[in-house]
Design an enzyme around this catalytic site. Structure first.
Site, mmCIF file in Angstrom:
data_model
loop_
_atom_site.group_PDB
_atom_site.id
_atom_site.type_symbol
_atom_site.label_atom_id
_atom_site.label_comp_id
_atom_site.label_asym_id
_atom_site.label_seq_id
_atom_site.Cartn_x
_atom_site.Cartn_y
_atom_site.Cartn_z
ATOM 1 C CG ASP A 53 -2.181 -0.825 1.005
ATOM 2 O OD1 ASP A 53 -2.578 -1.044 -0.154
ATOM 3 O OD2 ASP A 53 -2.767 -1.259 2.016
ATOM 4 C CD GLU B 116 -4.316 1.499 -3.473
ATOM 5 O OE1 GLU B 116 -5.397 1.459 -2.855
ATOM 6 O OE2 GLU B 116 -3.849 0.530 -4.094
ATOM 7 C CG ASP B 117 -3.218 3.711 0.770
ATOM 8 O OD1 ASP B 117 -3.933 4.159 -0.148
ATOM 9 O OD2 ASP B 117 -3.470 2.644 1.359
#
Length: 179
Positions: free
Chosen positions: A62, A65-66
Site C-alpha cells: 500500500d 497507493e496510500d
C-alpha cells in the site's frame, strides 16, 4: 544486507516509516502498519509462502497507493521484482473509486502469481477486519457490498492458494456468498 530476515526487516521498516501517520478506519484507529504486517503474516503462517520477494511486496503493497512513495523508489530500495508486484496491486488513485474497483475485478486473473498471493492475503485480512470491527461511518449494507465485491475479485485469483481460498470461502459463506 543479504539475509532473508534483513531483507524483510528493511521492507517492514520502510513501510512503517511511510505509513507512520496513518490509521485504519476502525473505531480503535489501529496503526496502519498493522495491516501490511498482517498481510505478510497471513502469507507465511496460513499460505506457507517463503518467497522473500512476495513477502517484501506484501509489506510494501500500500505504500505507493496510500503514501508519497513512488514505484521508482520501491525499485531503488527493493529491486524490480518487488516493484513489479507492488505495481500490480496498486490502484490508480487518479481514477474514480468505482472504476478502480471494476479494474481490480477485471485484472485479477491476469495478475502474476506473486500479485495474486498478495491480493488474496490483503482481501483475507480486510474481510476479517470488517468482521471484527465495522469501520467508522460504514453501514452493514456497505460492509456486505465490500464482501460482494471482494468475492468477485477473489474469483479471478482462484487456483493460487488453496489455504487462503478456503479461508475466504468460509467468510463468504457466512455472508451468503460463494465463489
Amino acid at each position: 544486507m543479504s539475509s532473508d530476515a534483513a531483507l524483510l526487516l528493511e521492507a517492514a521498516d520502510f513501510a512503517a516509516r511511510k505509513h507512520r501517520e496513518q490509521r485504519r478506519k476502525d473505531p480503535e484507529e489501529t496503526p496502519y502498519i498493522n495491516h501490511p504486517i498482517g498481510v505478510a503474516r497471513i502469507l507465511t503462517h496460513e499460505a506457507g509462502v517463503t518467497d522473500i520477494t512476495v513477502l517484501q511486496a506484501a509489506l510494501l503493497h500500500d505504500t505507493v497507493e496510500d503514501t508519497n512513495t513512488t514505484l521508482e523508489e520501491v525499485e531503488e530500495h527493493f529491486g524490480a521484482e518487488v516493484r513489479g508486484i507492488v505495481d500490480e496491486v496498486t490502484d490508480n488513485k487518479a481514477l474514480p473509486k468505482l472504476e478502480r474497483k471494476r479494474l481490480q475485478v477485471e485484472n485479477a486473473s491476469q495478475s502474476s502469481r506473486g500479485a495474486k498471493l498478495v491480493k488474496l492475503a490483503d482481501k483475507l485480512y480486510n474481510l476479517r477486519d470488517l468482521n471484527r470491527s465495522t469501520p467508522k461511518g460504514w453501514s452493514e449494507q456497505r460492509v456486505q457490498e465490500y464482501f460482494e465485491w471482494a468475492a468477485q475479485v477473489v474469483k479471478g485469483l482462484q487456483g493460487t492458494s488453496p489455504q487462503m481460498e478456503s479461508a475466504l470461502q468460509k467468510l463468504f459463506q457466512e455472508r451468503g456468498l460463494s465463489l
